[in-house]
Design an enzyme around this catalytic site. Structure first.
Site, PDB file in Angstrom:
ATOM      1  N   ASP A  13      -3.716  -1.745  10.316  1.00  0.00           N
ATOM      2  CA  ASP A  13      -4.681  -0.805  10.898  1.00  0.00           C
ATOM      3  C   ASP A  13      -5.978  -0.821  10.079  1.00  0.00           C
ATOM      4  O   ASP A  13      -6.115  -1.597   9.132  1.00  0.00           O
ATOM      5  CB  ASP A  13      -4.090   0.605  10.962  1.00  0.00           C
ATOM      6  CG  ASP A  13      -3.717   1.109   9.558  1.00  0.00           C
ATOM      7  OD1 ASP A  13      -4.089   0.439   8.573  1.00  0.00           O
ATOM      8  OD2 ASP A  13      -3.050   2.148   9.465  1.00  0.00           O
ATOM      9  N   ASP A  71      -1.026  -2.490   5.908  1.00  0.00           N
ATOM     10  CA  ASP A  71      -0.784  -2.155   7.308  1.00  0.00           C
ATOM     11  C   ASP A  71      -1.800  -2.844   8.217  1.00  0.00           C
ATOM     12  O   ASP A  71      -2.910  -3.134   7.808  1.00  0.00           O
ATOM     13  CB  ASP A  71      -0.903  -0.639   7.522  1.00  0.00           C
ATOM     14  CG  ASP A  71       0.225   0.093   6.822  1.00  0.00           C
ATOM     15  OD1 ASP A  71       1.222  -0.571   6.480  1.00  0.00           O
ATOM     16  OD2 ASP A  71       0.102   1.314   6.619  1.00  0.00           O
ATOM     17  N   GLU A  86       0.853  -1.168   0.000  1.00  0.00           N
ATOM     18  CA  GLU A  86       0.000   0.000   0.000  1.00  0.00           C
ATOM     19  C   GLU A  86       0.906   1.241   0.000  1.00  0.00           C
ATOM     20  O   GLU A  86       1.617   1.476   0.972  1.00  0.00           O
ATOM     21  CB  GLU A  86      -0.816  -0.153   1.295  1.00  0.00           C
ATOM     22  CG  GLU A  86      -1.560   0.973   1.793  1.00  0.00           C
ATOM     23  CD  GLU A  86      -2.038   0.641   3.240  1.00  0.00           C
ATOM     24  OE1 GLU A  86      -1.873  -0.490   3.750  1.00  0.00           O
ATOM     25  OE2 GLU A  86      -2.551   1.563   3.870  1.00  0.00           O
ATOM     26  N   ASP A  90      -7.314   1.261   7.926  1.00  0.00           N
ATOM     27  CA  ASP A  90      -7.149   1.540   6.498  1.00  0.00           C
ATOM     28  C   ASP A  90      -6.581   0.335   5.769  1.00  0.00           C
ATOM     29  O   ASP A  90      -7.034  -0.023   4.686  1.00  0.00           O
ATOM     30  CB  ASP A  90      -6.176   2.709   6.305  1.00  0.00           C
ATOM     31  CG  ASP A  90      -6.947   4.005   6.164  1.00  0.00           C
ATOM     32  OD1 ASP A  90      -8.191   3.960   6.290  1.00  0.00           O
ATOM     33  OD2 ASP A  90      -6.298   5.040   5.937  1.00  0.00           O
TER      34      ASP A  90
END
Ligand code: 1YM
Length: 634
Positions: free
Chosen positions: A496, A494, A421, A498
């Site tokens: 998280d 990641d 990403e 997102d």
């Protein structure tokens, strides 16, 4: 030890010990799937009683103390002394690994996979198991702990009905995490109710006092309706076929307007998500029936040489359920593909029945043939178009996107594509990779939500274009598996919100447009760590990576009193190359999840919920499931 301790008792103890020492051999593992396997084994004994025609209702309760009860209204397990063991039959069934096969007097065992030893395996792996048998107007009960009787079979008095109720609490010494998934259980119960028309299955949950009932008078035809979902069927009346002599087989199928199709197969009422011999025989039977029908009727239109199995399968939704005797043979990494040769009998049965039906139902047969011929025409046209394009492209060689940092080997086997990403993660991944076999493709921002975008918009999307070019396969109708350039495609986002969102968008894209890559096991999710724990200082200092908050808390408990510095990784871009390499990229030390489709029937709904237009529906889903992505099921 009592005086009646015999050679047989020693055999029993050895059997239990074997199960407790290597639970994986019997239930596949001690993670969530293994834990649920215990439920399926007991459930299947009750389902067997229903399949044999003696039981009409099964009730499963998820209890507040972490145990599960399964209660059926069948005949009740026999209670008399068993000649082979000298113990009562209930104890014999629950304490002997070789039960099923040895007791030839009993019709026992149709459903399930462990052939009669299921109950004994569950017993061996349970801290406590209580069985109540209602039979001959009396209630009997016996308790066990870790497979060993902790009471005699007691006669408790009068019974109002007949049946068997088994309550078990899995052993925390064996299972590190004892949390049952209500979703998994519901899905299994609903599937059983579909497969056995009219059987009433009730699921109770003591934690919220809920009760759900599954009963489908239409059986697998009802299942088919659910499977087809919104897609309009081209033949209003699905084809239904049941056969009881020789092989027990039931089949329901219909064609829809959609290009994708879905075939769900079952053996002895257990799902076989990866198909196998029965499924292959079914496909082949249908294809042959269609070909013969076309030959006998009008033949094929000009320009079409033949219809392929793929043409026949386009838009086909089907449920096929077979019952085989004897030991089932499974294949594949997760033992999900049936390999029993007996199942080849399915082919002529299906072929004859379907061909006869086609001749008896000319209107529907006509609609089906048009559907199949259309698929063949589309395939022929798209092959011609593709040949044209390939000829043009041959001089330009392969075009790869500029952002792709390719690996040096050109073989598919052994090469890996990491989809990351953003440019910053792209940069550190490039430093951390082994360039010989690892390629990096950074995608910028969020790819389109494919569930909401039109196909044209999607094809125009730059990120999707780079991805598809890197893979080499093309997509949708142009998809060509033989051109795939990497053996493993690894989504690395990641840890998280997102990151999860982007991973989900990518998964949806693969599921909708490149499903074959999932079916053939090429797609993976990297699992980057969430925290680094630096423990102690000076020479004895060491580092530990943990992958979730629970894992962190568990680790910290274990490190009580020690000096620990906790670093949370906000993104892959933040990790230095060495850390990224050892935690996420190096095959020797990384963690990865292989993406599979656990349940074809619900996968569609799941994606619709996750990525469809109803934002509120999506939000609840992510909230309730975000923490259980451990063995990813989509
Ligand atoms: C909640 C779990 O195990 N029900 C159950 C099991 C059996 C019978 C009925 C049964 C089978 C037969 C005859 C037969 C079993 N019996 C045996 C064995 N529910 C659950 N309900 N009578 C009753 O197969 O002939 C094993 S399981 F071997 F003892 F017959």
């Amino acid at each position: 030890m009592s005086a009646s301790y015999t050679v047989k008792d020693i055999q029993v103890l050895k059997g239990l010990e074997a199960v407790r020492k290597r639970p994986g051999m019997y239930i596949g593992g001690t993670g969530s799937d293994g834990l649920h396997q215990l439920v399926w084994e007991i459930l299947d004994n009750a389902v067997d009683e229903a399949l044999n025609g003696y039981c009409t209702r099964i009730e499963l309760t998820i209890r507040a103390d972490g145990s599960i009860s399964v209660d059926d209204n069948g005949r009740g397990i026999p209670v008399e002394k068993h000649p082979a063991t000298g113990k009562n039959t209930v104890e014999t069934i629950l304490c002997n690994l070789h039960a099923g096969g040895k007791f030839d007097d009993y019709a026992y065992k149709v459903a399930g996979g462990l052939h009669g030893v299921g109950a004994a395996v569950v017993n061996a792996l349970s801290e406590e198991l209580v069985v109540a048998v209602m039979r001959g107007g009396r209630v009997y009960s016996q308790t066990f702990s870790r497979g060993i009787p902790s009471s005699k079979l007691k006669n408790l008095g009068e019974a109002e009905r007949s049946g068997t109720k088994v309550t078990f609490r899995p052993d925390p010494e064996i299972f590190p995490d004892i949390s049952f998934s209500k979703d998994k259980i519901r899905e299994r119960l609903e599937t059983k109710a579909f497969l056995i028309a009219g059987l009433e299955i009730v699921m109770k949950d003591e934690s919220d006092d809920s009760l759900e009932t599954f009963v489908y008078p239409g059986g697998i035809t009802d299942f088919l309706t659910k499977l087809a979902g919104q897609a309009p069927m081209i033949d209003a009346q699905p084809f239904h076929f049941r056969c009881e002599n020789g092989l027990r087989l039931e089949l329901a199928m219909a064609w829809t307007e959609e290009t994708s199709g879905r075939i769900l197969s079952f053996v002895n009422s257990i799902p076989t998500p990866a198909g196998g011999t029965h499924d292959a025989a079914f496909r082949s039977g249908i294809t042959k029936a269609v070909r013969t029908y076309i030959e006998k009727r009008n033949g094929l239109p000009k320009g079409i040489k033949s219809v392929s199995a793929e043409d026949v399968r386009e838009g086909l939704v089907a449920v096929i359920s077979v019952y085989l005797q004897g030991n089932l043979e499974f294949q594949g990494q997760t033992k999900e593909r049936l390999n029993s040769r007996e199942a080849s009998q399915v082919e002529p049965l299906v072929r004859n029945a379907f061909e006869t039906w086609l001749h008896q139902n000319p209107t529907q047969a006509g609609a089906i043939m048009s559907r199949v011929v259309l698929a063949a025409q589309a395939r022929t046209a798209s092959r011609a178009a593709r040949d044209e394009v390939t000829r043009k492209a041959a001089t330009r060689r392969l075009t790869l996107p500029g952002k792709l940092a390719d690996c040096s080997i050109s073989s598919r086997d052994g090469s890996e594509l990491f989809i990351v990403e953003g440019d910053s993660a792209g940069g550190s991944s490039k430093q951390a990779r082994d360039r010989r076999f690892q390629a990096i493709l950074p995608l910028r921002g969020k790819i389109l939500n494919v569930e909401q975008a039109s196909a044209d918009k999607l094809k125009a999307n730059k990120e999707i274009q780079s991805l598809v070019q890197s893979l080499g396969t093309g997509m949708g109708k142009q998809f060509d598996y033989s051109r795939l350039r990497y053996g493993k495609i690894i989504i690395n986002t990641d840890a998280d919100v997102d990151g999860h969102h982007i991973a989900t968008l990518l998964l949806t894209f693969f599921y909708r447009f490149l499903p074959e890559l999932i079916h053939r096991g090429h797609l993976y999710l990297a699992v980057p760590p969430l925290y680094r724990l630096s423990i102690g200082s000076g020479k004895k200092a060491r580092t530990q990576y943990v992958f979730s908050d629970e894992e962190k808390n568990r680790a910290l408990k274990g490190l009580n009193g020690k000096e620990v510095d906790i670093q949370r990784f906000k993104g892959l871009g933040e990790m230095d190359a060495q850390t990224l390499k050892s935690t996420t990229m190096d095959p020797a030390t990384r963690r990865m999840l292989k993406v599979g489709i656990e349940n074809e029937a619900t996968a569609d709904d799941v994606f619709d919920t996750l990525m469809g237009k109803d934002v509120r529906k999506r939000f609840t889903f992510i909230k309730t499931h975000a923490r259980e992505v451990r063995d990813l099921d989509i």
